[in-house]
Structures are given as structure tokens and as C-alpha cells.
Design an enzyme around this catalytic site. Structure first.
Site, PDB file in Angstrom:
ATOM      1  N   SER A 168       0.842  -1.189   0.000  1.00 18.16           N
ATOM      2  CA  SER A 168       0.000   0.000   0.000  1.00 18.16           C
ATOM      3  C   SER A 168       0.886   1.251   0.000  1.00 18.16           C
ATOM      4  O   SER A 168       1.752   1.397  -0.866  1.00 18.16           O
ATOM      5  CB  SER A 168      -0.945  -0.041   1.203  1.00 18.16           C
ATOM      6  N   ARG A 238     -11.995   6.693   9.652  1.00 17.06           N
ATOM      7  CA  ARG A 238     -11.581   5.285   9.656  1.00 17.06           C
ATOM      8  C   ARG A 238     -12.645   4.393   9.032  1.00 17.06           C
ATOM      9  O   ARG A 238     -12.319   3.451   8.307  1.00 17.06           O
ATOM     10  CB  ARG A 238     -11.292   4.835  11.084  1.00 17.06           C
ATOM     11  N   ASP A 333      -8.827  -6.168  -4.963  1.00 12.24           N
ATOM     12  CA  ASP A 333      -8.414  -4.882  -4.392  1.00 12.24           C
ATOM     13  C   ASP A 333      -8.921  -3.770  -5.299  1.00 12.24           C
ATOM     14  O   ASP A 333      -8.413  -3.575  -6.397  1.00 12.24           O
ATOM     15  CB  ASP A 333      -6.887  -4.837  -4.279  1.00 12.24           C
ATOM     16  N   HIS A 366      -8.115  -4.954  -0.521  1.00 13.95           N
ATOM     17  CA  HIS A 366      -6.816  -4.313  -0.318  1.00 13.95           C
ATOM     18  C   HIS A 366      -6.062  -4.897   0.870  1.00 13.95           C
ATOM     19  O   HIS A 366      -4.836  -5.039   0.840  1.00 13.95           O
ATOM     20  CB  HIS A 366      -7.022  -2.808  -0.132  1.00 13.95           C
ATOM     21  N   ASP A 367      -6.780  -5.248   1.917  1.00 13.30           N
ATOM     22  CA  ASP A 367      -6.136  -5.765   3.124  1.00 13.30           C
ATOM     23  C   ASP A 367      -5.499  -7.135   2.929  1.00 13.30           C
ATOM     24  O   ASP A 367      -4.845  -7.639   3.856  1.00 13.30           O
ATOM     25  CB  ASP A 367      -7.147  -5.837   4.273  1.00 13.30           C
TER      26      ASP A 367
END
Length: 393
Positions: A168, A238, A333, A366-367
Site C-alpha cells: 500500500s 476510519r 483490491d 486491499h487488506d
């Protein structure tokens, strides 16, 4: 700068897996010499928090720098004696026998300037005022972080990294390393990253920042003096970010449309499990992260664009690189889609640079770069095996 001792992990007072680096202790490096920033200002007398794992060999050729993403830090692997639950954010990647094997490599994690985990940032005291920097802390960029990381390498006597690696935002730092210090890394490993943010990604960051800036407890960034934190804004920021880190497939599997209770209540309180999850993540984040740091780091993300100085031509920008590259992306992602990684790969191939590319079909969005996926870890293990063979580690 003060002399740097190469630390060893403290003995564990509790059971740990055999592939853990064990109990670790961070070290604080102080730099008196001013660091010139990209915005034209400079910062002097700053600290950087650093953790290391493994042993630096006599030739100082087996060092790997791991660059962190938005809400991570220098604590890449292992645990702290005072809190064994505080496991390093990439502990599944770094350790004895793991893909980045600390039996062979000396791994360094650096907490970037502007962060809130011990390196000099908005929460630190401004020597000119004796109060926290707050909103007065200078805007920093990916390039500024890399220049500071290079000074850490100098302190360890490392003239060339075996690899610089990041996922990232960490991947952006790895790319910046290949451009700013092309002779100082043999390999550049870029995971779930991008050569620049899309307009959509900048928009997500702006909405998140707006949530913080509009929180009544923000006080123009000087909320420390008021004894408050803009937790509501940080929580929303967040929540927005977390949505972009997960794939639709992953969210459907984890939550679907499951209700928090047995039936709908016709209210605006939490009704669905996914709402409960997002609020929990937002509340947890707002407790430990700093709002000014969030603003700084998301703006650094926005500004990163190595092709800008070359009229937007990424191929020309990447002509400066000398390293071999491994670029990896994940099919689900959508924050930094595989197409963005392929842009980087194409620019490298256009320059006839050695590059390996893998697109991994993982459902976690993405994680996924943080998770223990066997295909992903086997890829990393094989690549680090190659590096180890090159340097005789």
C-alpha cells in the site's frame, strides 16, 4: 546522530511460536541535523522510532527495509514484553522461517516522520514553543520519509539494502527508494500499491479529512491544548477508509445483510452487523491514532506522483531505477486495483528493467497484503530465496 547499537530480542517471559522473532524492543534514533523537506522547510532535532529483527552480517549486505502503510508503525514483527498482545503488523511475513526469514535477513522497520507512534510528529513538543506542534507540524511527503529512512540506513552503516519492501503506502515508499536512491537497493518489492492515487482515491481521502476538520473538537489542529480529541471525525474517517480496504465479496461473506438483533427496529441506531463492525473499527482507531497524523499521511498519499516531473510519463520517471522489481496485486483490491500495478510493470518493462509480476486471486480486497494467504506467502518466500542466494545469506 547518536551511535546505534544493533539490538537483540529480549528473552521471552511467555510462550511464543517458534517462528516468532520473540520479544522486541524499539529504539529511538535522534537526528540533530535539519532534514530538508520537499515543501522547502526543514525540521531539526527530530526522532525516529526503529525496530530491527535478525542479525546484520559482516558485509552489511543482508538488510531489508520494510516500509509501513497509513496506520502502521516501526513495530513490524514480534511482541512487546509489557503487552504480548501487541503483535507486529506484518508478523506473519517476518520471522524465523517465514517468507522474510530473519535467520537470513536483517529487517528494519522505521516509523515515519509525522506519525503518532514515537517518531517526531504533531503530538511532539515543538522546541520553538514548548507546546505540541499540532497544526504547525510541516506537511511531509513520501520522498521526505525516504530521505529520513536513508539516514537510518547510514546510521547502521548500510550502503545498499538487499531489498526495500512495502504494501500500500509502503509500496509507494519502496518505489520512491528506487528513484531517489537507485544504487542503494538491489530489489524493490511493491505490494498492493500504485504509482499515484486516482481521483477517486484522492476523493476518499478528502471526505475522510473533512470529517476530522469539521469535528468541533478539532480546534484547528490544536486540540491537545483543550484536552480533547476529534474522535467523532476520526471515527468516520476510519470507517470510510475501512470500507475501501475490504472487497464486496469479503464483506458479503463476513456480514451479508445480517441484523445485529433478531428483527429490524425501525431506528437509526445500529441495525446491521456490518454497521456494528464499522463503528467498532472506528471507535478503536479513534482511541489510539492521532487526527493530525491522519491528515498528514493522507495528504502524503495524495501528493505521491513520480511521473509528475516528467510530464506525467511514468516510463520516463522509472528510467532512473536500477533495482530488480517484484510487483504483486490482488484481484479484489479496488482501492489500488491490479491495473495500477500493471501501469508500474509496463513502465519498468518499457525501460527493460527486470520485473516479476503476480496478480493473486484473493477475496480479501486491499487488506489481503496483510494476511497469511499461502499463494501470496509462497511468492514472497520464493523471491526472498532468490535474494538470499544472490547475497549468500
Amino acid at each position: 546522530m547518536t551511535d546505534v547499537a544493533l539490538p537483540t530480542a529480549a528473552p521471552a517471559a511467555f510462550d511464543l511460536p517458534p517462528d516468532s522473532v520473540g520479544v522486541v524492543a524499539p529504539q529511538r534514533m535522534h537526528f540533530a541535523e535539519p532534514l530538508k523537506l520537499r515543501n522547502g522547510s526543514s525540521i531539526a532535532g527530530y526522532d525516529l522510532m526503529v525496530e530491527t529483527y535478525g542479525t546484520l552480517n559482516a558485509a552489511r549486505s543482508n538488510a531489508v527495509l520494510v516500509c509501513h502503510a497509513l496506520n502502521a508503525s516501526h513495530h513490524v514483527a514480534g511482541v512487546y514484553a509489557e503487552d504480548p498482545r501487541d503483535v507486529g503488523w506484518w508478523d506473519n511475513m517476518v520471522g524465523p522461517g517465514k517468507p522474510l526469514d530473519t535467520n537470513r535477513f536483517f529487517v528494519i522497520g522505521v516509523n515515519n516522520l509525522g506519525s503518532c507512534f514515537g517518531s517526531t510528529g504533531p503530538m511532539s513538543l515543538n522546541p520553538a514553543t514548548g507546546a505540541p506542534y499540532g497544526a504547525a507540524f510541516p506537511v511531509v511527503t513520501v520522498e521526505d520519509w525516504v530521505n529520513a529512512q536513508a539516514l537510518v540506513a547510514d546510521a547502521f552503516g548500510i550502503t545498499q539494502f538487499a531489498a526495500v519492501m512495502g504494501g500500500s503506502l509502503g509500496g509507494m515508499q519502496a518505489v520512491a527508494w528506487s528513484l531517489l536512491y537507485p544504487e542503494r537497493l538491489r530489489h524493490c518489492i511493491v505490494v498492493a500499491s500504485t504509482p499515484k492515487l486516482s481521483a477517486q482515491n484522492i476523493a476518499f481521502n478528502e471526505v475522510a479529512r473533512s470529517a476530522i476538520l469539521s469535528d468541533p473538537d478539532f480546534h484547528g489542529g490544536n486540540y491537545y491544548a483543550h484536552g480533547v480529541k476529534p474522535k467523532r471525525g476520526l471515527r468516520v474517517a476510519r470507517m470510510i477508509g475501512h470500507i475501501t480496504y475490504l472487497s464486496d465479496e469479503d464483506m458479503a461473506e463476513k456480514f451479508g445483510r445480517e441484523l445485529k438483533t433478531d428483527d429490524i427496529r425501525f431506528s437509526f441506531d445500529v441495525e446491521f452487523q456490518v454497521e456494528s463492525y464499522l463503528r467498532y473499527q472506528g471507535d478503536k482507531f479513534a482511541e489510539y491514532f492521532d487526527a493530525n497524523t491522519y491528515l498528514l499521511i493522507t495528504r502524503a498519499l495524495d501528493y505521491f506522483d513520480p511521473a509528475l516531473a516528467f510530464g506525467g510519463d511514468l516510463t520516463r520517471a522509472m528510467a532512473q531505477t536500477q533495482a530488480s522489481f517484484l510487483v504483486a496485486s490482488f484481484g479484489t483490491d479496488w482501492r489500488f486495483a491490479p491495473s495500477r500495478s500493471r501501469e508500474l510493470v509496463k513502465a519498468l518493462l518499457d525501460n527493460k528493467r527486470p520485473v516479476s509480476y503476480a496478480e493473486i486471486d484473493a477475496p480479501h480486497g486491499h487488506d489481503a497484503f496483510l494476511l497469511d494467504d499461502p499463494r501470496y506467502h509462497n511468492l514472497m518466500r520464493a523471491y526472498y530465496d532468490r535474494i538470499a542466494e544472490e547475497i549468500g545469506a
